[in-house]
Design a protein around this motif. Structure first.
Motif, PDB file in Angstrom:
ATOM      1  N   PHE A  28       0.852  -1.183   0.000  1.00 38.39           N
ATOM      2  CA  PHE A  28       0.000   0.000   0.000  1.00 38.39           C
ATOM      3  C   PHE A  28       0.891   1.237   0.000  1.00 38.39           C
ATOM      4  O   PHE A  28       1.821   1.343   0.807  1.00 38.39           O
ATOM      5  N   LEU A  29       0.610   2.154  -0.907  1.00 39.69           N
ATOM      6  CA  LEU A  29       1.277   3.450  -0.916  1.00 39.69           C
ATOM      7  C   LEU A  29       0.318   4.463  -0.330  1.00 39.69           C
ATOM      8  O   LEU A  29      -0.794   4.661  -0.825  1.00 39.69           O
ATOM      9  N   ILE A  30       0.749   5.083   0.762  1.00 37.10           N
ATOM     10  CA  ILE A  30      -0.077   5.983   1.563  1.00 37.10           C
ATOM     11  C   ILE A  30       0.433   7.404   1.386  1.00 37.10           C
ATOM     12  O   ILE A  30       1.644   7.644   1.446  1.00 37.10           O
ATOM     13  N   GLY A  31      -0.474   8.351   1.183  1.00 38.30           N
ATOM     14  CA  GLY A  31      -0.091   9.742   0.999  1.00 38.30           C
ATOM     15  C   GLY A  31       0.815  10.252   2.104  1.00 38.30           C
ATOM     16  O   GLY A  31       0.688   9.872   3.271  1.00 38.30           O
ATOM     17  N   CYS A  32       1.748  11.145   1.743  1.00 33.51           N
ATOM     18  CA  CYS A  32       2.761  11.658   2.670  1.00 33.51           C
ATOM     19  C   CYS A  32       2.732  13.181   2.686  1.00 33.51           C
ATOM     20  O   CYS A  32       2.643  13.819   1.631  1.00 33.51           O
ATOM     21  N   SER A  33       2.883  13.752   3.873  1.00 28.10           N
ATOM     22  CA  SER A  33       2.841  15.212   4.010  1.00 28.10           C
ATOM     23  C   SER A  33       4.039  15.902   3.376  1.00 28.10           C
ATOM     24  O   SER A  33       4.003  17.115   3.162  1.00 28.10           O
ATOM     25  N   PHE A  34       5.118  15.177   3.047  1.00 27.02           N
ATOM     26  CA  PHE A  34       6.209  15.809   2.313  1.00 27.02           C
ATOM     27  C   PHE A  34       5.709  16.384   0.990  1.00 27.02           C
ATOM     28  O   PHE A  34       6.307  17.309   0.432  1.00 27.02           O
ATOM     29  N   THR A  35       4.612  15.811   0.470  1.00 30.78           N
ATOM     30  CA  THR A  35       4.064  16.259  -0.813  1.00 30.78           C
ATOM     31  C   THR A  35       3.641  17.718  -0.766  1.00 30.78           C
ATOM     32  O   THR A  35       3.840  18.456  -1.737  1.00 30.78           O
ATOM     33  N   PHE A  36       3.050  18.161   0.344  1.00 31.11           N
ATOM     34  CA  PHE A  36       2.576  19.553   0.379  1.00 31.11           C
ATOM     35  C   PHE A  36       3.625  20.521   0.929  1.00 31.11           C
ATOM     36  O   PHE A  36       3.354  21.700   1.111  1.00 31.11           O
ATOM     37  N   GLU A  37       4.834  20.042   1.165  1.00 29.58           N
ATOM     38  CA  GLU A  37       5.862  20.957   1.655  1.00 29.58           C
ATOM     39  C   GLU A  37       6.336  21.931   0.576  1.00 29.58           C
ATOM     40  O   GLU A  37       6.651  23.085   0.886  1.00 29.58           O
ATOM     41  N   SER A  38       6.393  21.490  -0.674  1.00 25.03           N
ATOM     42  CA  SER A  38       6.787  22.425  -1.734  1.00 25.03           C
ATOM     43  C   SER A  38       5.828  23.601  -1.827  1.00 25.03           C
ATOM     44  O   SER A  38       6.265  24.764  -1.876  1.00 25.03           O
ATOM     45  N   PRO A  39       4.495  23.377  -1.845  1.00 21.24           N
ATOM     46  CA  PRO A  39       3.580  24.520  -1.838  1.00 21.24           C
ATOM     47  C   PRO A  39       3.741  25.411  -0.602  1.00 21.24           C
ATOM     48  O   PRO A  39       3.593  26.632  -0.695  1.00 21.24           O
ATOM     49  N   MET A  40       4.047  24.826   0.545  1.00 28.15           N
ATOM     50  CA  MET A  40       4.275  25.638   1.735  1.00 28.15           C
ATOM     51  C   MET A  40       5.508  26.521   1.557  1.00 28.15           C
ATOM     52  O   MET A  40       5.484  27.711   1.877  1.00 28.15           O
ATOM     53  N   GLN A  41       6.578  25.934   1.031  1.00 30.64           N
ATOM     54  CA  GLN A  41       7.791  26.716   0.815  1.00 30.64           C
ATOM     55  C   GLN A  41       7.567  27.811  -0.223  1.00 30.64           C
ATOM     56  O   GLN A  41       8.066  28.927  -0.075  1.00 30.64           O
ATOM     57  N   GLU A  42       6.825  27.489  -1.277  1.00 31.12           N
ATOM     58  CA  GLU A  42       6.537  28.489  -2.306  1.00 31.12           C
ATOM     59  C   GLU A  42       5.754  29.666  -1.729  1.00 31.12           C
ATOM     60  O   GLU A  42       5.879  30.797  -2.211  1.00 31.12           O
ATOM     61  N   ALA A  43       4.976  29.403  -0.690  1.00 29.24           N
ATOM     62  CA  ALA A  43       4.218  30.464  -0.028  1.00 29.24           C
ATOM     63  C   ALA A  43       5.043  31.205   1.012  1.00 29.24           C
ATOM     64  O   ALA A  43       4.541  32.125   1.672  1.00 29.24           O
ATOM     65  N   GLY A  44       6.313  30.808   1.183  1.00 33.42           N
ATOM     66  CA  GLY A  44       7.191  31.496   2.121  1.00 33.42           C
ATOM     67  C   GLY A  44       7.090  31.012   3.549  1.00 33.42           C
ATOM     68  O   GLY A  44       7.560  31.692   4.471  1.00 33.42           O
ATOM     69  N   ILE A  45       6.510  29.836   3.758  1.00 39.21           N
ATOM     70  CA  ILE A  45       6.427  29.266   5.105  1.00 39.21           C
ATOM     71  C   ILE A  45       7.686  28.442   5.346  1.00 39.21           C
ATOM     72  O   ILE A  45       7.954  27.478   4.622  1.00 39.21           O
ATOM     73  N   PRO A  46       8.502  28.790   6.328  1.00 36.26           N
ATOM     74  CA  PRO A  46       9.760  28.066   6.548  1.00 36.26           C
ATOM     75  C   PRO A  46       9.507  26.660   7.076  1.00 36.26           C
ATOM     76  O   PRO A  46       8.556  26.415   7.834  1.00 36.26           O
ATOM     77  N   LEU A  47      10.348  25.731   6.661  1.00 35.79           N
ATOM     78  CA  LEU A  47      10.285  24.344   7.122  1.00 35.79           C
ATOM     79  C   LEU A  47      11.654  23.994   7.693  1.00 35.79           C
ATOM     80  O   LEU A  47      12.599  23.721   6.963  1.00 35.79           O
ATOM     81  N   ARG A  48      11.758  24.024   9.019  1.00 31.75           N
ATOM     82  CA  ARG A  48      13.078  23.963   9.654  1.00 31.75           C
ATOM     83  C   ARG A  48      13.765  22.630   9.428  1.00 31.75           C
ATOM     84  O   ARG A  48      14.994  22.579   9.324  1.00 31.75           O
ATOM     85  N   HIS A  49      13.012  21.532   9.380  1.00 37.34           N
ATOM     86  CA  HIS A  49      13.685  20.245   9.192  1.00 37.34           C
ATOM     87  C   HIS A  49      14.382  20.191   7.837  1.00 37.34           C
ATOM     88  O   HIS A  49      15.456  19.595   7.718  1.00 37.34           O
TER      89      HIS A  49
END
Length: 274
Positions: A125-146
């Motif tokens: 089973f391939l389960i959706g991952c929150s890493f997927t929406f990190e690019s849109p967050m970064q594009e919006a200028g939201i920092p991702l410290r990890h």
């Protein structure tokens, strides 16, 4: 977790700009021995959690996922023994950076190549991952410290039980990202548009509301500093199936090592809703 690079230009060397890799290029590096968390890899492409279970447990897991869609949004399912899927053209046995092997609910091995452990009765089973929406967050200028610090995302087992299904039960696992207080509403809005990769947060603020005693000691991944003026924000996490395996103790299971994901060929906008 750092990789064991053979040389600055070899296939095991960590890429200078992992976001620019195509999925096939990233999978080739992992197959050659690169072992590191995949946050920030292959911008624009969806990442996925992996859980592979014996065929006789597959229906129970499908039901578990249907009853717990926030932590377990299913992107694809293989037939028994199959090692690729329409969203993942690579080899599920070798093209992730690290795997975990469970027997009767106990973690018995962690390996960079799961070929020797793969069984013909396994349904993946391939389960959706929150890493997927990190690019849109970064594009919006939201920092991702990890990502900024080259660390794995912090993940925690909560005191919230998932709805059981058949032989499977267990607690919700969440990932945490510190977000500047003035950007929390933006983070919620952006991630809510990706329900197939966990969607909006399940909790914002005091970790005690999830039964988390200490943000400095995550159950999976690396601790990530929450600075003054920031708010810890928690999303449902695809490590939840592994928590269910640990709690339910099936005879066998194989999964990704937390934070070391399957990078799919699907674009992240494929999972975006208006």
């Amino acid at each position: 977790m750092s990789d064991t690079a053979a040389g600055p230009d070899g296939p095991r060397a960590a890429p200078a700009v992992p976001a620019r890799l195509a999925p096939a290029e990233a999978r080739e590096r992992f197959r050659a021995g690169l072992r590191m968390p995949t946050a920030g890899f292959c911008a624009g492409y969806a990442q996925a959690n992996l859980i592979a279970l014996p065929r006789d447990l597959a229906f129970d897991f499908l039901l578990f996922a249907q009853r717990n869609p926030k932590p377990c949004p299913v992107l694809d399912v293989t037939g028994p023994g199959e090692v690729s899927a329409p969203v993942f053209a690579g080899d599920l046995r070798s093209d992730l950076p690290a795997y975990r092997v469970y027997e009767h609910g106990r973690l018995v091995a962690e390996t960079a190549d799961a070929t020797a452990y793969w069984r013909p009765d396994l349904v993946a089973f391939l389960i959706g991952c929150s890493f997927t929406f990190e690019s849109p967050m970064q594009e919006a200028g939201i920092p991702l410290r990890h990502i900024d610090t080259g660390r794995n995302v912090a993940m925690y087992t909560t005191d919230r039980p998932c709805r059981p299904a058949g032989r499977l039960s267990g607690p919700l696992v969440v990932s945490m990202r510190p977000v500047p207080a003035e950007r929390v509403a933006d983070a919620v809005r952006i991630t809510a548009r990706y329900p197939s990769v966990h969607g909006a947060p399940v909790h914002v603020g005091d970790p005690a509301g999830l039964g988390i005693a200490d943000l400095g000691t995550p159950d999976f991944g690396d601790p990530v500093e929450v600075r003054p003026g920031e708010v810890p924000v928690f999303w449902a996490c695809g490590v939840t199936p592994q928590a269910a395996v640990a709690a339910s103790a099936p005879e066998f299971a194989l999964a990704h090592a937390p934070g070391h994901m399957a990078i799919t060929d699907a674009r992240d906008h494929d999972y975006q809703v208006p």
